[in-house]
Structure formats: structure tokens, C-alpha cells
Design an enzyme around this catalytic site. Structure first.
Site, PDB file in Angstrom:
ATOM      1  N   GLY A  98       8.806   6.737  -2.664  1.00  0.00           N
ATOM      2  CA  GLY A  98       9.440   6.601  -1.362  1.00  0.00           C
ATOM      3  C   GLY A  98       9.691   5.170  -0.926  1.00  0.00           C
ATOM      4  O   GLY A  98      10.058   4.302  -1.728  1.00  0.00           O
ATOM      5  N   ILE A  99       9.486   4.902   0.366  1.00  0.00           N
ATOM      6  CA  ILE A  99       9.747   3.580   0.928  1.00  0.00           C
ATOM      7  C   ILE A  99       8.879   2.533   0.257  1.00  0.00           C
ATOM      8  O   ILE A  99       9.334   1.428  -0.050  1.00  0.00           O
ATOM      9  CB  ILE A  99       9.514   3.596   2.449  1.00  0.00           C
ATOM     10  N   GLY A 100       7.615   2.850   0.011  1.00  0.00           N
ATOM     11  CA  GLY A 100       6.718   1.886  -0.614  1.00  0.00           C
ATOM     12  C   GLY A 100       7.186   1.459  -1.986  1.00  0.00           C
ATOM     13  O   GLY A 100       7.135   0.266  -2.337  1.00  0.00           O
ATOM     14  N   THR A 156       0.843  -1.196   0.000  1.00  0.00           N
ATOM     15  CA  THR A 156       0.000   0.000   0.000  1.00  0.00           C
ATOM     16  C   THR A 156       0.880   1.248   0.000  1.00  0.00           C
ATOM     17  O   THR A 156       1.993   1.247   0.528  1.00  0.00           O
ATOM     18  CB  THR A 156      -0.945   0.025   1.210  1.00  0.00           C
ATOM     19  N   GLY A 157       0.374   2.300  -0.632  1.00  0.00           N
ATOM     20  CA  GLY A 157       1.136   3.547  -0.699  1.00  0.00           C
ATOM     21  C   GLY A 157       2.492   3.343  -1.334  1.00  0.00           C
ATOM     22  O   GLY A 157       3.512   3.786  -0.797  1.00  0.00           O
ATOM     23  N   TYR A 165       1.604  11.734  14.847  1.00  0.00           N
ATOM     24  CA  TYR A 165       2.221  10.686  14.029  1.00  0.00           C
ATOM     25  C   TYR A 165       2.767   9.578  14.920  1.00  0.00           C
ATOM     26  O   TYR A 165       2.527   8.386  14.668  1.00  0.00           O
ATOM     27  CB  TYR A 165       3.332  11.297  13.175  1.00  0.00           C
ATOM     28  N   THR A 195       3.635   4.146  -4.604  1.00  0.00           N
ATOM     29  CA  THR A 195       3.982   4.864  -5.834  1.00  0.00           C
ATOM     30  C   THR A 195       5.273   5.658  -5.700  1.00  0.00           C
ATOM     31  O   THR A 195       5.833   6.107  -6.700  1.00  0.00           O
ATOM     32  CB  THR A 195       2.849   5.817  -6.255  1.00  0.00           C
TER      33      THR A 195
END
Length: 264
Positions: free
Chosen positions: A18-20, A13-14, A154, A16
């Protein structure tokens, strides 16, 4: 160490950027069929194009959908009805003085960072248990343990994610399915660059700004630099593999030694 995820389907998930995106790419390298998720089809398609250009022949699935919305979750489930590896990476972060965080922001952070992981796990875990194999990995943060004063909303969500992980690991006990969280330390992504410049002088060149940020805001880091997304992905790919079959209910650190603890 040879990690082979051939024949396994993964959803990140997420993923597209960075880390994902790094995790999705790492799973592709290991031979998995990988579903890439983002809120809209345009960003997902661009991410798929980037991965395919780097890894011709990669088995990729577009799985756009806003996971905070029932309709978006349904679109993702329609695109990838069953998975062997679920990586809950989707999350939001940002600096805000504690007394200025609104109720709306508290709710939004919890919705995005915690409830989306609960929803996807609730959707996919039963199938994993039925097949007697699966991996659920939740991307947490050092902020779960060392809550930063500038973004306690966060930190709260990442602490909650550790609890959610342990609870679902108990739900899957004895099934052959493992559930773990990965505690990622301060990581170099585009979003983090923006975050760094919220806290240090925007006129500083990036390398200097990074050093100032680590010295003034993350001084406990033992590597004294931001972590690269690929370094987080390496841990995720290992935990997603059959080699990690005895690791479950854990919170594994890829934090550059930031969390001052001798325990994992």
C-alpha cells in the site's frame, strides 16, 4: 526539481504494501537507504524482493517487528539503530457503527495508529537532534479533519496524530529537524478495496464500485477518484528532503481536495 537523499537512512513503518510500500520505493528512487518494516520477516522479505527487482542496487534493510510490542520495537531498533528520515505510516482502519465500537477496539486503534508513532519518534528523534538534521513524517488522513461516521475510532486516532506531530515539532524547535504530518485522502490500496466493498455492492466491478463509493461516501473529493499511493509518496519524499527545510509542525494535504478548507 531534483531530490537527492543519498547518504540518508530512512525507516518506513508498515511498508510491506500500500502507501507504505510506495513511500519506501519513492525514497529508494531518491537515493536513500531504506528500511522496510512489517510485523513478520516473510512479508518484509517479499517487499524487499519487489523493490529490489524494480530498482537493482537499491540499498535496503529488513526491519521486521510488531511496533505495538516492546520486543518488536527492539528488533526494529536493532536492525536500524539510527535514521535520518522516519515515516510513521503503520495504521489500521475499518468500518464500524459508532455505538458498536468496543473498548478493546478503541484501545487497539489508538495503540496501532498513535502510540507506535510516539514510540518510534521517542526512539529516533534524540539522535536526529544531536546530528542537527532529520525528518519525522506521520501519515495522517482526511478522516482527522472530516471524521467519517462509519469509523470514528479511526478518525479519532488521526486527529490525535496531528496533535502529536505539532507537539514533537515544538520539541525539535531550532534543531534542524522537521516534524510534519501528511493528510492522505481516500487512496487506492488493497485494503481500501476491501473497505469500499464493505460499503457498496460486492457484485459491482471495481471501477464502478469506486465511482459509487466516491459519489455516495466521499462526495467532497474534487478529483472524484481515489488517490494512487505514489501520489502520497511524492509529497513524503519532498518533505523528507533538504528542500523542505522551512516546513515543520504542519499538516500537508494530499487529499484530492476532499477537506473543504482553503488552509493547508
Amino acid at each position: 526539481m531534483q531530490i537527492d537523499l543519498s547518504g540518508k537512512t530512512a525507516l518506513v513503518t508498515g511498508s510491506t504494501q500500500g502507501i507504505g510500500a510506495a513511500i519506501a520505493t519513492g525514497l529508494v528512487r531518491a537515493g536513500a537507504r531504506v528500511a522496510v518494516n512489517g510485523r513478520g520477516p516473510e512479508t518484509v522479505d517479499r517487499a524487499l524482493e519487489r523493490i529490489a527487482a524494480e530498482h537493482p542496487g537499491a540499498d535496503l534493510v529488513a526491519a521486521p517487528g510488531d511496533l505495538t510490542d516492546d520486543g518488536g520495537l527492539r528488533r526494529v531498533l536493532d536492525a536500524v539503530p539510527a535514521v535520518d528520515v522516519l515515516v510513521n505510516n503503520l495504521g489500521v482502519f475499518g468500518a464500524r457503527p459508532a455505538l458498536e465500537i468496543t473498548d478493546e477496539e478503541w484501545r487497539r486503534y489508538f495503540e496501532v495508529n498513535v502510540l507506535t508513532a510516539v514510540r518510534t519518534t521517542r526512539a529516533y528523534l534524540p539522535g536526529m537532534v544531536e546530528r542537527s538534521w532529520g525528518r519525522v513524517l506521520n501519515i495522517a488522513s482526511d478522516s482527522a479533519v472530516v471524521v467519517p461516521a462509519e469509523m470514528i475510532h479511526y478518525g479519532m486516532t488521526k486527529t490525535a496524530l496531528l496533535s502529536v506531530t505539532r507537539g514533537f515539532a515544538k520539541e525539535a524547535a531550532g534543531s534542524g529537524v522537521t516534524v510534519n504530518s501528511v493528510i492522505a485522502g481516500p487512496t487506492h490500496t488493497g485494503g481500501v478495496e476491501d473497505f469500499v466493498y464493505e460499503l457498496v455492492d460486492r457484485d459491482l466491478p471495481w471501477e464502478e464500485a469506486q465511482r459509487v463509493f466516491m459519489r455516495e461516501h466521499r462526495p467532497m473529493s474534487l478529483i472524484q477518484r481515489l488517490i494512487e499511493p505514489e501520489e502520497i509518496a511524492n509529497m513524503v519524499v519532498y518533505l523528507a528532503s533538504p528542500l523542505a527545510s522551512a516546513t515543520t509542525g504542519g499538516a500537508l494535504r494530499v487529499d484530492g481536495g476532499y477537506v473543504d478548507s482553503i488552509l493547508p
